[in-house]
Design a protein around this motif. Structure first.
Motif, mmCIF file in Angstrom:
data_model
loop_
_atom_site.group_PDB
_atom_site.id
_atom_site.type_symbol
_atom_site.label_atom_id
_atom_site.label_comp_id
_atom_site.label_asym_id
_atom_site.label_seq_id
_atom_site.Cartn_x
_atom_site.Cartn_y
_atom_site.Cartn_z
ATOM 1 N N SER A 10 0.883 -1.175 0.000
ATOM 2 C CA SER A 10 0.000 0.000 0.000
ATOM 3 C C SER A 10 0.919 1.223 0.000
ATOM 4 C CB SER A 10 -0.876 0.010 1.260
ATOM 5 O OG SER A 10 -0.090 0.324 2.402
ATOM 6 N N ARG A 11 0.323 2.409 0.125
ATOM 7 C CA ARG A 11 1.157 3.613 0.197
ATOM 8 C C ARG A 11 2.037 3.611 1.450
ATOM 9 N NH1 ARG A 11 -3.684 5.398 -1.851
ATOM 10 N NH2 ARG A 11 -3.755 6.929 -3.551
ATOM 11 N N THR A 33 -5.189 -3.203 3.958
ATOM 12 C CA THR A 33 -6.027 -2.023 3.681
ATOM 13 C C THR A 33 -7.505 -2.326 3.968
ATOM 14 O OG1 THR A 33 -6.100 -2.698 1.386
ATOM 15 C CG2 THR A 33 -4.519 -1.013 1.942
ATOM 16 N N LYS A 37 -10.841 0.591 7.846
ATOM 17 C CA LYS A 37 -12.067 1.272 8.320
ATOM 18 C C LYS A 37 -12.543 0.677 9.657
ATOM 19 C CE LYS A 37 -12.825 3.896 4.530
ATOM 20 N NZ LYS A 37 -11.488 3.910 3.939
ATOM 21 N N GLY A 48 -9.701 6.589 7.711
ATOM 22 C CA GLY A 48 -9.700 5.145 7.481
ATOM 23 C C GLY A 48 -8.721 4.735 6.406
ATOM 24 N N HIS A 49 -7.528 5.274 6.469
ATOM 25 C CA HIS A 49 -6.485 4.964 5.487
ATOM 26 C C HIS A 49 -5.177 4.595 6.185
ATOM 27 C CE1 HIS A 49 -8.498 7.813 2.324
ATOM 28 N NE2 HIS A 49 -8.980 6.580 2.231
ATOM 29 N N VAL A 50 -4.328 3.889 5.450
ATOM 30 C CA VAL A 50 -2.934 3.713 5.857
ATOM 31 C C VAL A 50 -2.078 4.443 4.823
ATOM 32 C CG1 VAL A 50 -3.266 1.531 7.057
ATOM 33 C CG2 VAL A 50 -2.773 1.475 4.607
ATOM 34 N N PRO A 51 -0.863 4.843 5.190
ATOM 35 C CA PRO A 51 -0.159 4.594 6.441
ATOM 36 C C PRO A 51 -0.567 5.550 7.561
ATOM 37 C CG PRO A 51 1.231 5.905 5.002
ATOM 38 C CD PRO A 51 -0.016 5.571 4.221
ATOM 39 N N GLU A 62 -1.219 10.640 6.263
ATOM 40 C CA GLU A 62 -0.826 11.180 4.947
ATOM 41 C C GLU A 62 0.655 10.846 4.733
ATOM 42 O OE1 GLU A 62 -2.203 12.375 2.219
ATOM 43 O OE2 GLU A 62 -4.189 12.179 3.099
ATOM 44 N N SER A 63 0.893 9.995 3.741
ATOM 45 C CA SER A 63 2.245 9.464 3.524
ATOM 46 C C SER A 63 3.307 10.563 3.364
ATOM 47 C CB SER A 63 2.256 8.533 2.311
ATOM 48 O OG SER A 63 1.703 9.171 1.174
#
Ligand SMILES: N[C@@H](CCC(=O)N[C@@H](CS)C(=O)NCC(=O)O)C(=O)O
Length: 201
Positions: A10-11, A33, A37, A48-51, A62-63
């Motif tokens: 993932s990012r 991923t 959520k 509800g996001h990675v990283p 926010e990467s």
């Protein structure tokens, strides 16, 4: 204590690369991923996001923000130059990567790799290939006569831009008309710290 949430597929790979490059001691929680959520994860990142990075009480998502934070905190004299004008270059290229390049790469990823074949839109993919030409030409010009974006040394600007562009080889995008970009990308992605991340969960 430093923790990085998110699978390397993932990012999160961007921030794992920064942690490895900076030699920070950290715990990797390779959350898929599909769990982003979950109520527990939403408490860390309401999007509800990675990283997500947890570092001595700071919670950063926010990467690009994570990588700029890590470089500032741990990258003295290496990935993070002290001159404000050099830092402006770093901000410039990092924001450029996620605004001018990433959206087109996402369109390509969706329509050439991720979506089931019957839901792919080849016209949108072609338009994205066309749209990438202008930013790639800008990058080509900027790399002329230079080893890295800021000159001789690899900085967090190179890492952030190359990390966004790391999807390109998988999509077999033709970079032959921008040879400086092709050589620079290969050099960045070939760094040991990035290769190590590719082997993580
Ligand atoms: N702009 C964000 C994007 C984060 C993002 O969209 N991450 C994806 C994985 S690459 C994610 O967590 N997806 C899970 C979901 O949307 O449920 C960043 O760069 O960190």
């Amino acid at each position: 204590m430093t923790k990085l949430h998110g699978t390397s597929r993932s990012r999160s790979a961007r921030s794992l690369w920064a942690l490895e490059e900076l030699g920070v001691s950290y715990e990797h929680l390779p959350m898929p991923t599909t769990d982003a959520k979950s109520p527990a994860h939403l408490k860390l990142n309401p999007n509800g996001h990675v990283p997500v990075l947890e570092d001595d009480g700071a919670v950063v998502w926010e990467s690009m923000a994570i990588n700029l934070y890590l470089a500032e905190k741990y990258g003295k004299n290496s990935l993070w130059p002290s001159d404000p004008a050099a830092r402006a270059e770093i901000y410039k290229w990092s924001f450029w990567a996620i605004t001018e390049v990433e959206p087109h790469l996402l369109t390509l990823l969706r329509n050439r790799v991720m979506a089931p074949p019957d839901q792919r839109d080849e016209k949108a993919a072609q338009a994205a290939v066309e749209a990438l030409k202008a930013p790639m030409n800008a990058l080509e010009e900027s790399l002329k006569g230079k080893e890295f974006l800021l000159g001789k040394n690899f900085t967090i600007a190179d890492l952030n831009v190359a990390a966004v562009m790391s999807w390109m080889p998988m999509m077999k995008l033709d970079l032959s008309s921008t040879p400086n970009v092709a050589a620079w990308l290969q050099k960045c992605l070939g760094r040991e710290a990035n290769k190590k991340v590719r082997g993580l969960k």
